[in-house]
Design a protein around this motif. Structure first.
Motif, short mmCIF file in Angstrom:
data_model
loop_
_atom_site.label_atom_id
_atom_site.label_comp_id
_atom_site.label_asym_id
_atom_site.label_seq_id
_atom_site.Cartn_x
_atom_site.Cartn_y
_atom_site.Cartn_z
N GLU A 234 53.78 -50.34 136.82
CA GLU A 234 54.84 -49.66 137.55
C GLU A 234 55.00 -48.24 137.02
OE1 GLU A 234 59.65 -49.99 138.56
OE2 GLU A 234 58.64 -51.56 137.39
N TYR A 235 55.19 -47.30 137.96
CA TYR A 235 55.39 -45.90 137.61
C TYR A 235 56.72 -45.45 138.19
CZ TYR A 235 50.41 -46.16 136.59
OH TYR A 235 49.20 -46.52 136.08
N GLN A 236 57.53 -44.81 137.35
CA GLN A 236 58.83 -44.31 137.77
C GLN A 236 58.89 -42.81 137.49
OE1 GLN A 236 61.83 -46.45 135.60
NE2 GLN A 236 61.20 -48.47 136.37
N SER A 258 59.80 -44.82 142.55
CA SER A 258 58.96 -45.73 141.77
C SER A 258 57.89 -46.35 142.68
CB SER A 258 59.80 -46.84 141.13
OG SER A 258 60.36 -47.67 142.13
N ILE A 259 56.82 -46.79 142.06
CA ILE A 259 55.74 -47.45 142.79
C ILE A 259 55.09 -48.46 141.87
CG2 ILE A 259 53.87 -45.85 142.16
CD1 ILE A 259 52.98 -45.97 145.09
N VAL A 269 55.35 -50.41 132.17
CA VAL A 269 56.10 -49.40 132.90
C VAL A 269 55.85 -48.02 132.30
CG1 VAL A 269 58.38 -48.60 133.63
CG2 VAL A 269 57.89 -51.05 133.52
N LYS A 270 55.60 -47.04 133.16
CA LYS A 270 55.46 -45.65 132.75
C LYS A 270 56.56 -44.83 133.42
CE LYS A 270 53.47 -41.94 131.02
NZ LYS A 270 53.44 -41.69 129.56
N LEU A 271 57.44 -44.20 132.60
CA LEU A 271 58.53 -43.39 133.10
C LEU A 271 58.18 -41.91 132.94
CD1 LEU A 271 61.40 -43.00 134.19
CD2 LEU A 271 62.23 -43.24 131.83
N ILE A 272 58.28 -41.16 134.01
CA ILE A 272 57.96 -39.74 134.01
C ILE A 272 59.23 -38.94 134.26
CG2 ILE A 272 56.59 -37.93 135.11
CD1 ILE A 272 54.85 -40.37 136.21
N HIS A 273 59.60 -38.08 133.31
CA HIS A 273 60.73 -37.17 133.51
C HIS A 273 60.17 -35.84 133.99
CE1 HIS A 273 64.10 -39.54 131.95
NE2 HIS A 273 63.27 -40.01 131.04
N GLU A 274 60.43 -35.52 135.25
CA GLU A 274 59.86 -34.33 135.86
C GLU A 274 60.84 -33.17 135.75
OE1 GLU A 274 57.01 -32.26 136.93
OE2 GLU A 274 56.62 -34.38 137.29
N SER A 275 60.38 -32.07 135.17
CA SER A 275 61.22 -30.88 135.08
C SER A 275 61.14 -30.10 136.38
CB SER A 275 60.78 -30.00 133.91
OG SER A 275 59.44 -29.58 134.10
N ASN A 280 63.16 -36.02 146.67
CA ASN A 280 62.75 -37.42 146.81
C ASN A 280 61.30 -37.52 147.26
OD1 ASN A 280 65.22 -38.69 146.07
ND2 ASN A 280 66.07 -38.19 148.08
N ASP A 281 60.90 -36.66 148.18
CA ASP A 281 59.52 -36.69 148.68
C ASP A 281 58.54 -36.35 147.57
OD1 ASP A 281 57.52 -36.84 150.83
OD2 ASP A 281 57.33 -34.68 150.50
N LEU A 282 58.86 -35.32 146.78
CA LEU A 282 57.97 -34.94 145.68
C LEU A 282 57.91 -36.04 144.62
CD1 LEU A 282 58.81 -31.16 145.21
CD2 LEU A 282 56.70 -32.14 146.11
N ALA A 283 59.01 -36.72 144.38
CA ALA A 283 59.02 -37.81 143.41
C ALA A 283 58.13 -38.95 143.87
CB ALA A 283 60.45 -38.31 143.19
N ARG A 284 58.15 -39.26 145.17
CA ARG A 284 57.27 -40.31 145.71
C ARG A 284 55.81 -39.91 145.57
NH1 ARG A 284 61.57 -40.76 149.55
NH2 ARG A 284 60.58 -39.22 150.91
N ARG A 285 55.52 -38.66 145.84
CA ARG A 285 54.14 -38.19 145.69
C ARG A 285 53.69 -38.26 144.22
NH1 ARG A 285 53.08 -33.01 149.54
NH2 ARG A 285 54.45 -33.54 151.28
#
Length: 397
Positions: A234-236, A258-259, A269-275, A280-285
């Motif tokens: 799982e990737y978040q 998440s996917i 689980v891999k959690l990514i904190h995006e700066s 929402n669309d970019l997070a899904r991509r």
């Protein structure tokens, strides 16, 4: 060591091979020349030229060895000289000379030149120009603005229409680090070409290779690590975006996606904190890219083939699709050439091809993984990785 020089309309041609007749034993279409300061140097005995779709600056290292006693080789190249590298008539690199190493002992002296593409400046140098923030602009427009201070031309082969509400250069980051954040968020690729331009590409856009990579036929050696320690079930992705009249409160401060990857059996689980400004669309991509990219890297493999050209006379190049048949590893599928390195030395003239499944490079935001059907390997071979990827790759329209 004697130099052989002849007048040319563009300057001087110098052979460093040490042959008195000025001819090299290599094929003409695999003859490497370095053009700098109106002089074209040939006869290099050791060659390494690399390019790939995960890097935006290709590199080269060329050298020749002279034996003592005798006349020394003459390579008049200084750091910072603009240069062009050709294989036969194909321009494979336009860039800067960065080093001119010299090594010697009582028996020989070795002189060389190494350098990188014009785009190396945006890899090395800081994004310190103005402006440092862009709002409501397309990704490619922002990239052009970022690299303009270093005189780099950008060619967009993707036609992407992605628009970002905000992109801000982070303190201390290089130009390409800022560009790379844009590319990763938008699932795009940037590489360079033989003219030193920054090229935004789609996987496989260089077409299909005319030859296959077939163990037992044209493969000298091959191998990969097949390390799945960096693959998760799982990737978040979490982050935030600037609020406005339409997006505010939790909708702006708690952006997430998440996917899952059902191919991975146990819970990881891999959690990514995006700066930066995350929608929402970019997070899904972002999570879709992370899932496919990590499988891709786990299956990355390198093959060495004799010669730099395929049977149709064209060079092996990065971003081509190639069919791979390797019963030892268990491949019988279409793969993407992610990197190519042309080498020449004691082992001869060899192309080292790093191949990988194209899924992790695919730029489209849709979850194409679920839409593809697994195809059985052809009779007589079979593919050990059908449970991870389809046997053949077809780009979705």
């Amino acid at each position: 060591m004697a130099d052989v020089a002849a007048d040319m309309s563009t300057g001087t041609s110098a052979s460093l091979s040490g042959r008195s007749d000025g001819h090299d034993s290599e094929r003409d279409d695999e003859h490497v020349t370095l053009a700098v300061n109106s002089t074209r140097y040939g006869g290099w005995k050791h060659v390494s030229i690399g390019a790939g779709i995960e890097r935006c600056a290709r590199d080269f290292t060329l050298s020749v060895t002279a034996r003592w006693p005798g006349q020394d080789t003459a390579v008049s190249v200084r750091q910072g000289d603009r240069c062009e590298v050709r294989i036969g008539e194909d321009l494979v690199l336009t860039g800067w000379a960065y080093a001119s190493p010299v090594r010697h002992d009582p028996h020989r002296v070795e002189r060389g030149v190494s350098g990188r593409s014009l785009t190396s400046d945006i890899v090395d140098c800081s994004a310190a120009g103005e402006p440092s923030q862009w709002r409501n602009l397309g990704v490619v427009q922002i990239i052009r603005a970022l690299v303009s201070a270093y005189g780099i031309e950008v060619v967009d082969q993707t036609g992407t229409a992605d628009t970002l509400s905000d992109h801000t250069v982070q303190p201390g980051e290089t130009v390409f680090e800022s560009v790379d954040r844009l590319l990763t968020m938008s699932r795009l690729l940037a590489t360079d070409d033989g003219r030193g331009r920054l090229i935004i590409v789609q996987p496989g856009s260089a077409g299909a290779a005319s030859d296959a990579i077939v163990v037992g036929e044209n493969v000298l050696w091959g191998g990969g690590e097949f390390d799945f320690s960096g693959v998760y079930s799982e990737y978040q992705c979490k982050g935030q975006q600037a609020g406005n009249d339409e997006t505010f409160g939790a909708a702006a401060s708690e952006v997430s996606a998440s996917i899952t990857d059902t191919r991975i059996a146990r819970h990881r689980v891999k959690l990514i904190h995006e700066s930066g400004n995350l929608t929402n669309d970019l997070a899904r991509r972002r999570v879709a890219w992370e899932r496919d990219y990590r499988i891709t890297k786990a299956l990355e493999t390198t093959y060495a083939v004799r010669g730099w050209r395929q049977s149709n006379g064209r060079l092996w190049i990065a971003n081509q699709m190639v069919h791979v048949v390797d019963p030892l590893i268990g491949f019988e599928r279409d793969m993407l050439i992610a990197e190519v390195r042309y080498t020449k030395g004691d082992r001869g003239t060899i192309a080292e091809l790093t191949i990988a499944p194209p899924d992790g490079f695919f730029p489209e935001p849709n979850d194409e993984h679920k839409a593809r059907k697994v195809k059985k390997g052809k009779k007589g071979g079979g593919d050990n990785f059908e449970y991870l990827l389809p046997a053949d790759w077809e780009k979705n329209a």
